[in-house]
Design a protein around this motif. Sequence first.
Motif, PDB file in Angstrom:
ATOM      1  N   THR A   1      68.187 -13.664  56.056  1.00 35.03           N
ATOM      2  CA  THR A   1      69.187 -14.394  56.579  1.00 35.03           C
ATOM      3  C   THR A   1      68.786 -14.894  58.214  1.00 35.03           C
ATOM      4  OG1 THR A   1      70.826 -12.970  55.385  1.00 35.03           O
ATOM      5  CG2 THR A   1      71.598 -14.124  57.569  1.00 35.03           C
ATOM      6  N   VAL A   2      69.151 -16.023  58.546  1.00 34.86           N
ATOM      7  CA  VAL A   2      68.936 -16.291  59.800  1.00 34.86           C
ATOM      8  C   VAL A   2      70.391 -16.848  60.270  1.00 34.86           C
ATOM      9  CG1 VAL A   2      67.873 -17.727  61.422  1.00 34.86           C
ATOM     10  CG2 VAL A   2      66.671 -17.149  59.435  1.00 34.86           C
ATOM     11  N   LYS A   3      71.033 -16.286  61.583  1.00 32.61           N
ATOM     12  CA  LYS A   3      72.303 -16.495  62.132  1.00 32.61           C
ATOM     13  C   LYS A   3      71.851 -16.751  63.615  1.00 32.61           C
ATOM     14  CE  LYS A   3      75.112 -14.181  58.748  1.00 32.61           C
ATOM     15  NZ  LYS A   3      75.998 -13.024  58.693  1.00 32.61           N
ATOM     16  N   GLN A   4      72.627 -17.663  64.160  1.00 31.15           N
ATOM     17  CA  GLN A   4      72.669 -17.844  65.625  1.00 31.15           C
ATOM     18  C   GLN A   4      73.614 -16.827  66.347  1.00 31.15           C
ATOM     19  OE1 GLN A   4      73.657 -21.560  67.000  1.00 31.15           O
ATOM     20  NE2 GLN A   4      72.511 -21.398  68.885  1.00 31.15           N
ATOM     21  N   ASN A   5      73.240 -16.406  67.289  1.00 28.91           N
ATOM     22  CA  ASN A   5      74.103 -15.398  68.404  1.00 28.91           C
ATOM     23  C   ASN A   5      74.911 -16.394  69.353  1.00 28.91           C
ATOM     24  OD1 ASN A   5      73.182 -13.182  67.109  1.00 28.91           O
ATOM     25  ND2 ASN A   5      71.370 -13.217  68.165  1.00 28.91           N
ATOM     26  N   PRO A   6      75.884 -15.767  69.907  1.00 24.33           N
ATOM     27  CA  PRO A   6      76.504 -16.659  70.969  1.00 24.33           C
ATOM     28  C   PRO A   6      75.632 -16.949  72.229  1.00 24.33           C
ATOM     29  CG  PRO A   6      78.150 -14.872  70.279  1.00 24.33           C
ATOM     30  CD  PRO A   6      76.496 -14.553  69.846  1.00 24.33           C
ATOM     31  N   ASP A   7      74.722 -16.154  72.697  1.00 26.70           N
ATOM     32  CA  ASP A   7      73.628 -16.413  73.784  1.00 26.70           C
ATOM     33  C   ASP A   7      72.472 -17.556  73.318  1.00 26.70           C
ATOM     34  OD1 ASP A   7      72.121 -14.953  71.898  1.00 26.70           O
ATOM     35  OD2 ASP A   7      71.673 -13.605  73.636  1.00 26.70           O
ATOM     36  N   ALA A   8      72.684 -18.337  71.972  1.00 26.45           N
ATOM     37  CA  ALA A   8      71.745 -19.152  71.846  1.00 26.45           C
ATOM     38  C   ALA A   8      70.332 -18.749  71.096  1.00 26.45           C
ATOM     39  CB  ALA A   8      71.384 -20.173  72.859  1.00 26.45           C
ATOM     40  N   SER A   9      70.341 -17.205  71.015  1.00 29.86           N
ATOM     41  CA  SER A   9      69.128 -16.649  70.434  1.00 29.86           C
ATOM     42  C   SER A   9      69.772 -16.607  68.908  1.00 29.86           C
ATOM     43  CB  SER A   9      68.912 -15.220  70.688  1.00 29.86           C
ATOM     44  OG  SER A   9      70.130 -14.412  70.753  1.00 29.86           O
ATOM     45  N   PHE A  10      68.709 -15.969  67.906  1.00 28.66           N
ATOM     46  CA  PHE A  10      68.968 -16.085  66.754  1.00 28.66           C
ATOM     47  C   PHE A  10      68.646 -14.408  66.094  1.00 28.66           C
ATOM     48  CE2 PHE A  10      68.387 -20.344  67.585  1.00 28.66           C
ATOM     49  CZ  PHE A  10      69.037 -20.826  66.672  1.00 28.66           C
ATOM     50  N   PHE A  11      69.130 -14.149  65.155  1.00 27.84           N
ATOM     51  CA  PHE A  11      68.884 -12.828  64.193  1.00 27.84           C
ATOM     52  C   PHE A  11      68.321 -13.255  63.007  1.00 27.84           C
ATOM     53  CE2 PHE A  11      72.290  -9.877  66.350  1.00 27.84           C
ATOM     54  CZ  PHE A  11      71.291  -9.395  67.234  1.00 27.84           C
ATOM     55  N   PHE A  12      66.970 -12.905  62.708  1.00 29.61           N
ATOM     56  CA  PHE A  12      66.148 -13.044  61.636  1.00 29.61           C
ATOM     57  C   PHE A  12      66.466 -11.730  60.866  1.00 29.61           C
ATOM     58  CE2 PHE A  12      63.458 -16.679  61.395  1.00 29.61           C
ATOM     59  CZ  PHE A  12      63.882 -17.461  62.003  1.00 29.61           C
ATOM     60  N   THR A  13      67.074 -11.416  59.587  1.00 34.82           N
ATOM     61  CA  THR A  13      67.466 -10.286  59.011  1.00 34.82           C
ATOM     62  C   THR A  13      66.907 -10.179  57.564  1.00 34.82           C
ATOM     63  OG1 THR A  13      69.410  -9.820  60.545  1.00 34.82           O
ATOM     64  CG2 THR A  13      69.090  -8.455  58.418  1.00 34.82           C
TER      65      THR A  13
ATOM     66  N   MET B   1      73.467 -24.362  63.789  1.00 40.81           N
ATOM     67  CA  MET B   1      74.900 -24.623  63.660  1.00 40.81           C
ATOM     68  C   MET B   1      75.368 -23.577  62.571  1.00 40.81           C
ATOM     69  SD  MET B   1      75.884 -28.346  64.644  1.00 40.81           S
ATOM     70  CE  MET B   1      75.147 -28.942  63.286  1.00 40.81           C
ATOM     71  N   LYS B   2      74.611 -23.492  61.346  1.00 43.09           N
ATOM     72  CA  LYS B   2      75.128 -22.898  60.282  1.00 43.09           C
ATOM     73  C   LYS B   2      74.201 -21.785  59.887  1.00 43.09           C
ATOM     74  CE  LYS B   2      73.524 -26.253  57.027  1.00 43.09           C
ATOM     75  NZ  LYS B   2      74.090 -27.247  56.075  1.00 43.09           N
ATOM     76  N   GLY B   3      72.816 -21.675  60.076  1.00 40.17           N
ATOM     77  CA  GLY B   3      72.063 -20.640  59.697  1.00 40.17           C
ATOM     78  C   GLY B   3      71.930 -20.816  58.020  1.00 40.17           C
ATOM     79  N   PHE B   4      71.509 -19.712  57.458  1.00 43.27           N
ATOM     80  CA  PHE B   4      71.458 -19.841  56.138  1.00 43.27           C
ATOM     81  C   PHE B   4      70.907 -18.206  55.495  1.00 43.27           C
ATOM     82  CE2 PHE B   4      66.805 -20.314  57.559  1.00 43.27           C
ATOM     83  CZ  PHE B   4      66.167 -19.448  56.673  1.00 43.27           C
ATOM     84  N   GLU B   5      71.196 -18.219  54.396  1.00 37.25           N
ATOM     85  CA  GLU B   5      71.002 -16.908  53.664  1.00 37.25           C
ATOM     86  C   GLU B   5      70.160 -17.044  52.020  1.00 37.25           C
ATOM     87  OE1 GLU B   5      72.943 -12.603  52.992  1.00 37.25           O
ATOM     88  OE2 GLU B   5      74.164 -14.408  52.855  1.00 37.25           O
ATOM     89  N   LEU B   6      69.284 -16.343  51.941  1.00 32.31           N
ATOM     90  CA  LEU B   6      68.401 -16.670  50.536  1.00 32.31           C
ATOM     91  C   LEU B   6      68.386 -15.299  50.033  1.00 32.31           C
ATOM     92  CD1 LEU B   6      65.597 -18.581  52.124  1.00 32.31           C
ATOM     93  CD2 LEU B   6      67.446 -19.580  50.791  1.00 32.31           C
ATOM     94  N   PHE B   7      68.206 -15.466  48.583  1.00 29.79           N
ATOM     95  CA  PHE B   7      68.423 -14.207  47.713  1.00 29.79           C
ATOM     96  C   PHE B   7      66.910 -14.135  47.031  1.00 29.79           C
ATOM     97  CE2 PHE B   7      72.489 -15.273  48.736  1.00 29.79           C
ATOM     98  CZ  PHE B   7      73.203 -14.177  49.003  1.00 29.79           C
ATOM     99  N   HIS B   8      66.426 -12.988  46.702  1.00 29.64           N
ATOM    100  CA  HIS B   8      65.047 -13.035  45.718  1.00 29.64           C
ATOM    101  C   HIS B   8      65.656 -11.410  44.875  1.00 29.64           C
ATOM    102  CE1 HIS B   8      62.055 -15.608  47.993  1.00 29.64           C
ATOM    103  NE2 HIS B   8      62.942 -16.163  47.586  1.00 29.64           N
ATOM    104  N   ASP B   9      65.233 -11.725  43.635  1.00 28.21           N
ATOM    105  CA  ASP B   9      64.997 -10.557  42.817  1.00 28.21           C
ATOM    106  C   ASP B   9      63.460 -10.784  42.356  1.00 28.21           C
ATOM    107  OD1 ASP B   9      64.578  -8.661  40.905  1.00 28.21           O
ATOM    108  OD2 ASP B   9      66.618  -9.222  39.529  1.00 28.21           O
TER     109      ASP B   9
END
Length: 260
Positions: free
Chosen positions: A195-207, A171-179
């Motif tokens: 970053t992990v985010k959900q798309n409208p088609d129920a798939s996800f983007f791992f970026t 539902m909300k995904g997440f985002e992490l930061f590293h140095d």
Amino acid sequence: LPISEIASPFRPGRDLDAARLPTCRMLHMLRSTTAASLGLAARGNALSPAAAALRRATPRGRQLSTTPRAYQDDATGVTPAANSKAYAKFSVYKGKAAMQMSLIGPTWRTTASGSVYIEREGVIFMEFASVAGGGAGGQGFGERLYDWSSKVVFALKPTEAGYLLDKDLTMKGFELFHDPDKGRENEGQMRKTFTVKQNPDASFFFTVNQTGANKSSITVPVTPAELAVIRNLAAYSVPRLVGLDIVCDGMHTMQGSPMG
């Protein structure tokens, strides 16, 4: 099971305890039934023509066994347990980029008394690479090549892997930061985000994004099935990244030199 063994009579005179007798009677019945179905003659171990043909058609040297054994590649004869190190990754290949998930185990140390503890926890490596040459990669059906020499790696600590296991991930995904250079002279010159985010088609983007001299941004689409595998691997890995599996098993593998 060899035919002669199947047809051999049951001999209760062997050293059998009372607990094994019912099992042995069952095996005797099984042998008798199997022998009859294979057409064994009433006397001796002579085979009927049909059973003899079946035996000749059965390849030799491939007896079934119920003894557990480690996985082995029949083509090479290699068993992972026989190697000093084993490497395995879960990969997701897509038209423009690919992603691989692998584990780095914890580092153990010994004390002067002989006890052991974890010096450094393990991590989950999330590795990203773009298709070689920067092309679309999605045209045609040829083999795609990925530029792993320019890959971007994001190392998830055990607590960060927990974001993959969060029940609200979809539902909300997440985002992490590293140095990578935090606490060093070059701190702040490079920054990584995962970053992990959900798309409208129920798939996800791992970026993964990387700033600095080697600036890069790579996105890999992940299906719900692929996400399920990733989450299961994360759940399996977390106890091992912190060494709890070793504590429970009462076994440990040492890495590094002993401490005095």
